[in-house]
Each structure stands twice: as structure tokens, then as C-alpha cells.
Design a protein around this motif. Structure first.
Motif, PDB file in Angstrom:
ATOM      1  N   ALA A 137       4.578  -3.750 -34.955  1.00 43.94           N
ATOM      2  CA  ALA A 137       4.617  -3.154 -36.295  1.00 43.94           C
ATOM      3  C   ALA A 137       5.996  -3.231 -36.932  1.00 43.94           C
ATOM      4  N   PHE A 138       7.040  -3.140 -36.108  1.00 47.69           N
ATOM      5  CA  PHE A 138       8.414  -3.092 -36.630  1.00 47.69           C
ATOM      6  C   PHE A 138       9.295  -4.048 -35.825  1.00 47.69           C
ATOM      7  N   PRO A 139       9.119  -5.344 -36.012  1.00 45.38           N
ATOM      8  CA  PRO A 139       9.816  -6.330 -35.169  1.00 45.38           C
ATOM      9  C   PRO A 139      11.334  -6.274 -35.259  1.00 45.38           C
ATOM     10  N   GLU A 140      11.880  -5.742 -36.337  1.00 43.92           N
ATOM     11  CA  GLU A 140      13.335  -5.693 -36.493  1.00 43.92           C
ATOM     12  C   GLU A 140      13.964  -4.464 -35.847  1.00 43.92           C
ATOM     13  N   ASP A 141      13.153  -3.496 -35.462  1.00 47.99           N
ATOM     14  CA  ASP A 141      13.692  -2.247 -34.923  1.00 47.99           C
ATOM     15  C   ASP A 141      14.026  -2.385 -33.438  1.00 47.99           C
ATOM     16  N   ALA A 142      15.185  -1.879 -33.052  1.00 42.92           N
ATOM     17  CA  ALA A 142      15.550  -1.810 -31.636  1.00 42.92           C
ATOM     18  C   ALA A 142      14.818  -0.646 -30.970  1.00 42.92           C
ATOM     19  N   ILE A 143      14.661  -0.741 -29.670  1.00 44.24           N
ATOM     20  CA  ILE A 143      14.037   0.326 -28.882  1.00 44.24           C
ATOM     21  C   ILE A 143      14.950   0.651 -27.706  1.00 44.24           C
ATOM     22  N   VAL A 144      15.260   1.922 -27.540  1.00 43.36           N
ATOM     23  CA  VAL A 144      16.077   2.395 -26.421  1.00 43.36           C
ATOM     24  C   VAL A 144      15.179   3.298 -25.570  1.00 43.36           C
ATOM     25  N   ALA A 145      14.771   2.813 -24.421  1.00 43.15           N
ATOM     26  CA  ALA A 145      13.809   3.529 -23.584  1.00 43.15           C
ATOM     27  C   ALA A 145      14.352   3.744 -22.182  1.00 43.15           C
ATOM     28  N   GLU A 146      13.675   4.594 -21.432  1.00 46.66           N
ATOM     29  CA  GLU A 146      14.196   4.958 -20.107  1.00 46.66           C
ATOM     30  C   GLU A 146      14.041   3.852 -19.081  1.00 46.66           C
ATOM     31  N   GLU A 147      12.896   3.171 -19.073  1.00 47.67           N
ATOM     32  CA  GLU A 147      12.603   2.253 -17.977  1.00 47.67           C
ATOM     33  C   GLU A 147      13.005   0.812 -18.286  1.00 47.67           C
ATOM     34  N   SER A 148      13.153   0.020 -17.226  1.00 46.63           N
ATOM     35  CA  SER A 148      13.301  -1.428 -17.333  1.00 46.63           C
ATOM     36  C   SER A 148      12.355  -2.049 -16.307  1.00 46.63           C
ATOM     37  N   MET A 164       5.197   9.916 -49.383  1.00 46.70           N
ATOM     38  CA  MET A 164       6.060  10.530 -48.364  1.00 46.70           C
ATOM     39  C   MET A 164       6.552   9.479 -47.380  1.00 46.70           C
ATOM     40  N   GLN A 165       7.766   9.654 -46.923  1.00 47.13           N
ATOM     41  CA  GLN A 165       8.374   8.697 -46.010  1.00 47.13           C
ATOM     42  C   GLN A 165       7.846   8.852 -44.586  1.00 47.13           C
ATOM     43  N   TYR A 166       7.911   7.762 -43.840  1.00 47.40           N
ATOM     44  CA  TYR A 166       7.638   7.706 -42.398  1.00 47.40           C
ATOM     45  C   TYR A 166       6.180   7.977 -42.015  1.00 47.40           C
ATOM     46  N   ILE A 167       5.271   7.920 -42.987  1.00 43.88           N
ATOM     47  CA  ILE A 167       3.866   8.133 -42.673  1.00 43.88           C
ATOM     48  C   ILE A 167       3.315   6.965 -41.851  1.00 43.88           C
ATOM     49  N   TYR A 168       3.660   5.730 -42.254  1.00 44.68           N
ATOM     50  CA  TYR A 168       3.182   4.571 -41.501  1.00 44.68           C
ATOM     51  C   TYR A 168       3.777   4.563 -40.097  1.00 44.68           C
ATOM     52  N   GLU A 169       5.086   4.854 -40.004  1.00 43.95           N
ATOM     53  CA  GLU A 169       5.724   4.926 -38.685  1.00 43.95           C
ATOM     54  C   GLU A 169       5.037   5.974 -37.811  1.00 43.95           C
ATOM     55  N   ALA A 170       4.681   7.096 -38.417  1.00 40.29           N
ATOM     56  CA  ALA A 170       3.994   8.145 -37.660  1.00 40.29           C
ATOM     57  C   ALA A 170       2.629   7.672 -37.178  1.00 40.29           C
ATOM     58  N   GLU A 171       1.899   6.966 -38.009  1.00 38.85           N
ATOM     59  CA  GLU A 171       0.569   6.466 -37.620  1.00 38.85           C
ATOM     60  C   GLU A 171       0.672   5.538 -36.409  1.00 38.85           C
ATOM     61  N   ILE A 172       1.665   4.637 -36.439  1.00 35.58           N
ATOM     62  CA  ILE A 172       1.838   3.699 -35.322  1.00 35.58           C
ATOM     63  C   ILE A 172       2.239   4.446 -34.055  1.00 35.58           C
ATOM     64  N   ALA A 173       3.188   5.367 -34.171  1.00 40.94           N
ATOM     65  CA  ALA A 173       3.661   6.109 -32.999  1.00 40.94           C
ATOM     66  C   ALA A 173       2.561   6.999 -32.423  1.00 40.94           C
ATOM     67  N   ILE A 174       1.762   7.608 -33.281  1.00 43.02           N
ATOM     68  CA  ILE A 174       0.657   8.452 -32.814  1.00 43.02           C
ATOM     69  C   ILE A 174      -0.361   7.614 -32.055  1.00 43.02           C
ATOM     70  N   ALA A 175      -0.718   6.469 -32.616  1.00 39.33           N
ATOM     71  CA  ALA A 175      -1.681   5.592 -31.945  1.00 39.33           C
ATOM     72  C   ALA A 175      -1.160   5.134 -30.582  1.00 39.33           C
ATOM     73  N   ALA A 176       0.125   4.769 -30.521  1.00 39.60           N
ATOM     74  CA  ALA A 176       0.723   4.322 -29.260  1.00 39.60           C
ATOM     75  C   ALA A 176       0.771   5.457 -28.245  1.00 39.60           C
ATOM     76  N   ALA A 177       1.122   6.661 -28.703  1.00 38.46           N
ATOM     77  CA  ALA A 177       1.191   7.811 -27.799  1.00 38.46           C
ATOM     78  C   ALA A 177      -0.189   8.165 -27.253  1.00 38.46           C
ATOM     79  N   LYS A 178      -1.203   8.069 -28.086  1.00 35.45           N
ATOM     80  CA  LYS A 178      -2.569   8.352 -27.625  1.00 35.45           C
ATOM     81  C   LYS A 178      -3.009   7.333 -26.575  1.00 35.45           C
ATOM     82  N   GLN A 179      -2.701   6.053 -26.826  1.00 35.41           N
ATOM     83  CA  GLN A 179      -3.042   5.030 -25.835  1.00 35.41           C
ATOM     84  C   GLN A 179      -2.340   5.296 -24.508  1.00 35.41           C
ATOM     85  N   ALA A 180      -1.058   5.617 -24.591  1.00 31.61           N
ATOM     86  CA  ALA A 180      -0.285   5.876 -23.374  1.00 31.61           C
ATOM     87  C   ALA A 180      -0.800   7.116 -22.650  1.00 31.61           C
TER      88      ALA A 180
END
Length: 310
Positions: free
Chosen positions: A59-70, A1-17
Motif C-alpha cells: 500500500a505504501f511502497p515508499e514508506d520505511a518500516i522499523v520492526a522488531e524481527e529480522s 480526515m487524514q490517515y483514514i486510508y492508512e488506518a484501514e490498511i493497518a487494521i486489516a493487517a493487524a486482523k490478519q496477524a
């Protein structure tokens, strides 16, 4: 299934935050400052964004990130930067102030073919009041949200919502780790913003009553999307004021919540019934207003909106 690894990374980051944000909220004293647009921001917003961006970029060095804060405000306030760095160091022990500001500013990327969008604390006013807030992370490819992860520490017992395109939505307990698939349900409740400036409240309530929804659930943040996905509410609207027809929503305020509702069987559109277009900019410039529902009532809501436009 697609995006399982991405989900694991995002879940871990969200839990830390989430852990970081709760530690700040339960501390004896913390304060917010106002950004240039007069919206509040706290040391937890900055620290959470630093931690999430660091994990995503690692985990994804090539991906851009668009976030609220600077990090702009922190460059002007060494004392605040020191506090933010201390928070980050509780999770990443060797983090330096220079790294922390760099990690925060990873979030100043541009919309691309594939990118992440995040709000480190959606509903900062709710966070400050001790009410609902959400840590929202979404992955977008070709303009479509593929993954949404949303930590809501104050929702029920504290939970994490995860929606993956074509794979449904799960709710995971932040306390026990127990996971269950969730679905929308027929209901009679309007989830609405606590802040009265977030849309035309009177019009939204009138439309809800028009289609037979009489109870209301006031909530801060994208937790409202979680309420719909888990059957606690049937409808959420964010209709622009007549006085401000050109206002457009920020993508980080809706991307994660939208896929969480959709994968739970609901529907999310703008007030004209068009899908939300995340492929252009940091704002939903092709869309006006937001309607999220359990799907069963969606067309009736859109028709009621049309009637109020006449």
C-alpha cells in the motif's frame, strides 16, 4: 480526515496477524527459540511480521518500516522457515520462502521523516503462556505518532484499539466488529508488567501508593496502554533500574500504545515529563523511562518520581 486510508490498511493487517497468531497459539504444539539477546521468538512472530510488512509495503511502497524481527534466524533454519512460510500461505497462498524472508526484512528500515514501526507480537512470553499479547503497528511522521493500531486478542473478548491523531481512540471487537469510542477514566489501578525485569517494580509500586493507587493489574505487552485508554487502569510506569541507567526503550514497544492513550484523553511522557521522541532511532535515546496515565494524576506521578530521585 487524514490517515483514514492508512488506518484501514493497518487494521486489516493487524486482523490478519491476530488470526494467524491465534491459530498458532491454539495449535497442539509450537515452540520458541531464543534470539541473541535471549528474548524468545516464535514462528508466529516471524509470520505476523511478514504479513504486516507485505501489506504495508504493497500500500505504501515508499514508506520505511522499523520492526522488531529480522529473518536472520530463519536463514539458519530451513525447517523453521518452512513452518513460517506455511503459516503465511494460509493468508497469502502463493507466498514463497524467499518472499517471506524478504517481507520480514522489510522491517529492517531506518527512521525517516515518515515511517512505520511495528512489533508483530509484543509480549511473546505472555503469548507463550496463553496470557496477554499485542500486535502493535504505528505510523510516525516528523517524529510524532499519527496512527496507532493494536490488536489484543486476549483483552476482554478480543479487541483492536485504533488511535488517530486528533480523531480519538476506538475499540473494535475482533469477534463482532462492533466499534466504540473510548476514554480514560478516574481509577485506582496500576497496570504493571508480569515480567519483573521490565522496570524497577518496587519503585513503581511505591510511587503508585504515594499518589493513592493501591490495586494492581498485571499484564503482558502494550495491552496495558489499552487498559488505560479504556478505563480499566489509571497508570502504567516503566522506570529503569538504578543499575542500568543507560537503558533506552524500543520505539515499537510504545508508539502504538502511546497514541492510543493520548487520543483517549490520557498522557504519555518519559519519567522527566518530556514527550517521547520517535524521530531519532529505533530506541527512544532522548527519553528515560515511561509514564502513561489518565492525565489527571500525571503531574502527581512525576513529582513522586522526583522525590524518589533525591
Amino acid at each position: 480526515m487524514q490517515y483514514i486510508y492508512e488506518a484501514e490498511i493497518a487494521i486489516a493487517a493487524a486482523k490478519q496477524a491476530a488470526s494467524l497468531c491465534e491459530s498458532v497459539r491454539h495449535s497442539l504444539e509450537f515452540a520458541s527459540v531464543d534470539k541473541p539477546d535471549r528474548s524468545p521468538v516464535t514462528i508466529a512472530d516471524f509470520a505476523a511480521q511478514a504479513v504486516i510488512c507485505h501489506q504495508l509495503k504493497k500500500a505504501f511502497p515508499e514508506d520505511a518500516i522499523v520492526a522488531e524481527e529480522s529473518a536472520a534466524l530463519l536463514y539458519k533454519s530451513p525447517a523453521q522457515l518452512a513452518k513460517v512460510t506455511e503459516l503465511v500461505q494460509a493468508l497469502i497462498s502463493d507466498a514463497t520462502p524467499e518472499q517471506v524472508t524478504a517481507w520480514i526484512d522489510f522491517g529492517q528500515g531506518k527512521v525517516e521523516e515518515r515511517f512505520w514501526t511495528l512489533d508483530p507480537i509484543d509480549g511473546t512470553k505472555g503469548f507463550l503462556r496463553g496470557d496477554q499479547y499485542a500486535i502493535a503497528i504505528a505510523l510516525i511522521e516528523s517524529g510524532e505518532v499519527k496512527l496507532g493500531v493494536m490488536a489484543c486478542p486476549a483483552f476482554k473478548e478480543g479487541c483492536l484499539f485504533v488511535g488517530i491523531r486528533g480523531q480519538g481512540t476506538r475499540r473494535i471487537s475482533l469477534k463482532t466488529g462492533e466499534s466504540q469510542t473510548i476514554r480514560v477514566s478516574v481509577g485506582n489501578c496500576l497496570a504493571e508488567s508480569v515480567e519483573t525485569s521490565h522496570g524497577d517494580l518496587d519503585r513503581q509500586r511505591s510511587i503508585a501508593q504515594e499518589i493513592g493507587i493501591t490495586s494492581r493489574l498485571p499484564m503482558d505487552s502494550q495491552a496495558k496502554y489499552g487498559a488505560i485508554a479504556s478505563g480499566h487502569a489509571a497508570l502504567y510506569m516503566r522506570l529503569p533500574w538504578v543499575e542500568n541507567p543507560y537503558y533506552r526503550e524500543n520505539i515499537w514497544d510504545h508508539a502504538a500504545g502511546a497514541i492510543i492513550v493520548e487520543e483517549a484523553g490520557g498522557r504519555v511522557s518519559d519519567m522527566n515529563g518530556d514527550p517521547l521522541n520517535f524521530s531519532i532511532a529505533a530506541q527512544l535515546i532522548e527519553n528515560r523511562g515511561i509514564v502513561a496515565s489518565n492525565r489527571a494524576i500525571h503531574e502527581a506521578v512525576l513529582n513522586a518520581i522526583i522525590q524518589t530521585n533525591k
